[in-house]
Design a protein around this motif. Structure first.
Motif, PDB file in Angstrom:
ATOM      1  N   LEU A  13      -9.356  13.652  43.038  1.00 17.22           N
ATOM      2  CA  LEU A  13      -9.495  12.865  42.762  1.00 17.22           C
ATOM      3  C   LEU A  13      -9.027  11.820  44.273  1.00 17.22           C
ATOM      4  O   LEU A  13      -7.944  12.401  44.768  1.00 17.22           O
ATOM      5  N   LYS A  14      -9.639  11.317  45.009  1.00 10.96           N
ATOM      6  CA  LYS A  14      -9.270  10.695  45.800  1.00 10.96           C
ATOM      7  C   LYS A  14      -9.392   9.232  46.413  1.00 10.96           C
ATOM      8  O   LYS A  14     -10.578   8.524  46.253  1.00 10.96           O
ATOM      9  N   PRO A  15      -8.529   8.273  45.190  1.00 10.09           N
ATOM     10  CA  PRO A  15      -9.445   6.837  45.510  1.00 10.09           C
ATOM     11  C   PRO A  15      -8.861   6.505  47.118  1.00 10.09           C
ATOM     12  O   PRO A  15      -7.426   6.774  47.387  1.00 10.09           O
ATOM     13  N   HIS A  16      -9.329   5.229  47.380  1.00 13.16           N
ATOM     14  CA  HIS A  16      -8.811   4.709  48.720  1.00 13.16           C
ATOM     15  C   HIS A  16      -7.360   3.796  48.372  1.00 13.16           C
ATOM     16  O   HIS A  16      -8.245   2.615  47.357  1.00 13.16           O
ATOM     17  N   GLY A  17      -7.033   3.467  49.293  1.00 13.78           N
ATOM     18  CA  GLY A  17      -5.883   2.603  48.657  1.00 13.78           C
ATOM     19  C   GLY A  17      -4.437   2.707  50.081  1.00 13.78           C
ATOM     20  O   GLY A  17      -4.523   3.978  50.387  1.00 13.78           O
ATOM     21  N   THR A  18      -3.553   1.736  49.425  1.00 17.85           N
ATOM     22  CA  THR A  18      -2.165   1.660  50.394  1.00 17.85           C
ATOM     23  C   THR A  18      -1.543   3.166  49.327  1.00 17.85           C
ATOM     24  O   THR A  18      -1.801   3.698  48.972  1.00 17.85           O
ATOM     25  N   GLU A  19      -0.323   3.724  49.937  1.00 16.48           N
ATOM     26  CA  GLU A  19      -0.311   4.104  50.164  1.00 16.48           C
ATOM     27  C   GLU A  19       0.595   3.673  48.829  1.00 16.48           C
ATOM     28  O   GLU A  19       1.537   4.007  47.723  1.00 16.48           O
ATOM     29  N   PHE A  20       1.461   2.464  48.529  1.00 18.90           N
ATOM     30  CA  PHE A  20       1.742   2.082  47.324  1.00 18.90           C
ATOM     31  C   PHE A  20       1.064   2.181  45.826  1.00 18.90           C
ATOM     32  O   PHE A  20       1.110   1.976  44.963  1.00 18.90           O
ATOM     33  N   GLN A  21      -0.380   1.252  46.678  1.00 16.71           N
ATOM     34  CA  GLN A  21      -1.171   1.939  45.367  1.00 16.71           C
ATOM     35  C   GLN A  21      -1.098   3.273  45.052  1.00 16.71           C
ATOM     36  O   GLN A  21      -1.539   3.475  43.753  1.00 16.71           O
TER      37      GLN A  21
ATOM     38  N   LYS B   5      -0.723   7.448  40.880  1.00 13.49           N
ATOM     39  CA  LYS B   5      -0.204   8.857  40.539  1.00 13.49           C
ATOM     40  C   LYS B   5       0.082   8.269  39.117  1.00 13.49           C
ATOM     41  O   LYS B   5       0.365   9.237  38.303  1.00 13.49           O
ATOM     42  N   ILE B   6       1.609   7.338  38.909  1.00 12.39           N
ATOM     43  CA  ILE B   6       1.880   7.506  38.155  1.00 12.39           C
ATOM     44  C   ILE B   6       1.264   7.502  36.932  1.00 12.39           C
ATOM     45  O   ILE B   6       1.322   7.829  35.667  1.00 12.39           O
ATOM     46  N   MET B   7       0.869   6.256  36.690  1.00 11.60           N
ATOM     47  CA  MET B   7      -1.144   5.709  35.697  1.00 11.60           C
ATOM     48  C   MET B   7      -1.321   7.142  35.083  1.00 11.60           C
ATOM     49  O   MET B   7      -1.833   7.221  34.253  1.00 11.60           O
ATOM     50  N   SER B   8      -2.235   8.201  35.954  1.00  9.09           N
ATOM     51  CA  SER B   8      -2.693   8.953  36.258  1.00  9.09           C
ATOM     52  C   SER B   8      -1.459  10.143  35.396  1.00  9.09           C
ATOM     53  O   SER B   8      -1.878  11.214  34.645  1.00  9.09           O
TER      54      SER B   8
ATOM     55  N   GLY C  32       1.015  -4.771  38.961  1.00  9.38           N
ATOM     56  CA  GLY C  32      -0.224  -5.151  38.458  1.00  9.38           C
ATOM     57  C   GLY C  32      -1.445  -5.565  39.406  1.00  9.38           C
ATOM     58  O   GLY C  32      -2.477  -5.048  39.301  1.00  9.38           O
ATOM     59  N   LEU C  33      -1.085  -5.849  40.889  1.00  3.90           N
ATOM     60  CA  LEU C  33      -1.932  -6.349  42.011  1.00  3.90           C
ATOM     61  C   LEU C  33      -2.945  -4.588  41.991  1.00  3.90           C
ATOM     62  O   LEU C  33      -3.743  -4.305  42.326  1.00  3.90           O
ATOM     63  N   ALA C  34      -1.664  -4.197  42.030  1.00  2.39           N
ATOM     64  CA  ALA C  34      -2.169  -2.845  42.255  1.00  2.39           C
ATOM     65  C   ALA C  34      -3.188  -1.759  41.292  1.00  2.39           C
ATOM     66  O   ALA C  34      -3.850  -1.067  41.315  1.00  2.39           O
ATOM     67  N   CYS C  35      -3.000  -2.379  39.617  1.00  4.15           N
ATOM     68  CA  CYS C  35      -3.264  -1.742  38.867  1.00  4.15           C
ATOM     69  C   CYS C  35      -5.213  -2.348  38.904  1.00  4.15           C
ATOM     70  O   CYS C  35      -5.842  -1.911  38.775  1.00  4.15           O
ATOM     71  N   GLY C  36      -5.003  -3.417  39.136  1.00  7.12           N
ATOM     72  CA  GLY C  36      -6.269  -4.374  39.678  1.00  7.12           C
ATOM     73  C   GLY C  36      -6.917  -3.710  40.358  1.00  7.12           C
ATOM     74  O   GLY C  36      -8.188  -4.332  40.356  1.00  7.12           O
TER      75      GLY C  36
ATOM     76  N   ILE D 139      -7.842   7.066  35.813  1.00 10.14           N
ATOM     77  CA  ILE D 139      -6.961   6.624  36.315  1.00 10.14           C
ATOM     78  C   ILE D 139      -6.845   5.341  35.505  1.00 10.14           C
ATOM     79  O   ILE D 139      -7.040   4.228  35.335  1.00 10.14           O
ATOM     80  N   PRO D 140      -5.823   5.988  34.229  1.00 13.35           N
ATOM     81  CA  PRO D 140      -5.609   4.507  33.213  1.00 13.35           C
ATOM     82  C   PRO D 140      -5.095   3.663  33.462  1.00 13.35           C
ATOM     83  O   PRO D 140      -4.067   3.763  33.091  1.00 13.35           O
ATOM     84  N   CYS D 141      -5.487   2.362  33.949  1.00 14.87           N
ATOM     85  CA  CYS D 141      -4.880   1.310  34.223  1.00 14.87           C
ATOM     86  C   CYS D 141      -5.201   0.491  33.101  1.00 14.87           C
ATOM     87  O   CYS D 141      -3.787   0.268  32.636  1.00 14.87           O
ATOM     88  N   HIS D 142      -5.464   1.040  32.243  1.00 13.89           N
ATOM     89  CA  HIS D 142      -5.652   0.639  30.669  1.00 13.89           C
ATOM     90  C   HIS D 142      -4.590   0.465  29.091  1.00 13.89           C
ATOM     91  O   HIS D 142      -4.654  -0.081  28.830  1.00 13.89           O
ATOM     92  N   ARG D 143      -3.571   1.652  30.637  1.00 15.28           N
ATOM     93  CA  ARG D 143      -2.118   1.813  29.254  1.00 15.28           C
ATOM     94  C   ARG D 143      -1.209   1.572  29.816  1.00 15.28           C
ATOM     95  O   ARG D 143       0.226   2.372  29.841  1.00 15.28           O
ATOM     96  N   VAL D 144      -1.097   0.502  30.483  1.00 13.82           N
ATOM     97  CA  VAL D 144      -0.506  -0.011  31.568  1.00 13.82           C
ATOM     98  C   VAL D 144      -0.075  -1.269  30.684  1.00 13.82           C
ATOM     99  O   VAL D 144      -1.413  -2.277  30.528  1.00 13.82           O
TER     100      VAL D 144
END
Length: 159
Positions: free
Chosen positions: A61-69, A74-77, A102-106, A114-119
């Protein structure tokens, strides 16, 4: 960018690959279909997942986003199948704020894999979801994983 679409219980999904890595999973059907080994593997894993199998998405995986995102993703994964974390628990790990998490999840470009539904929100509150039909899609994914049966009985879920 190479794309492959599939039908799922939460709607049509399109997996996108770029340079040998998955970069997105989007709701909708792409008119630009091209099979390759990685996309077929990702499609099979998603099909198995929707068939109720416990799938560990071991895809590049290589999602495009900021370092914070990327740190949030990574934690969600790392959230195991059938388990959850709260926005607050993730924000504590990153010394941040639940709202920023929450904004990063969205903004997660590779939902389900990357299971954002688990948050979830504080005390197990079912909160927003940016894909599909929103919260009803999130609820479906959590029920598919039988997550609600694994939650602490003291949590008060809003449904």
């Amino acid at each position: 960018m190479t794309q492959l679409s599939l039908h799922s219980p939460v709607g049509e999904l399109t997996i996108s690959e770029e340079d040998g890595v998955i970069v997105s999973v989007d709701w909708g059907w792409s008119p630009f279909q091209e099979e390759n080994e990685l996309l077929l593997r990702a499609k099979k894993m998603l099909d198995d997942y929707f068939d109720g199998e416990e799938v560990e998405f071991d895809l590049p995986l290589k999602p495009h986003g900021t370092e914070f995102q990327k740190n949030v993703w990574k934690i969600m994964s790392e959230i195991p199948y059938g388990q959850i974390l709260t926005y607050g628990e993730i924000s504590d790990r990153l010394n941040s704020h639940a709202r920023a998490v929450g904004l990063a999840c969205g903004a997660n470009p590779i939902p389900i894999i990357i299971p954002c539904h688990r948050v979830m929100g504080k005390n197990g509150k079912l909160t927003g979801f940016s894909g599909g039909e929103g919260i009803s899609t999130k609820r479906y994914l959590l029920e598919l994983e039988d997550t609600f049966n694994n939650l602490d009985d003291n949590l008060s879920l809003p449904f």
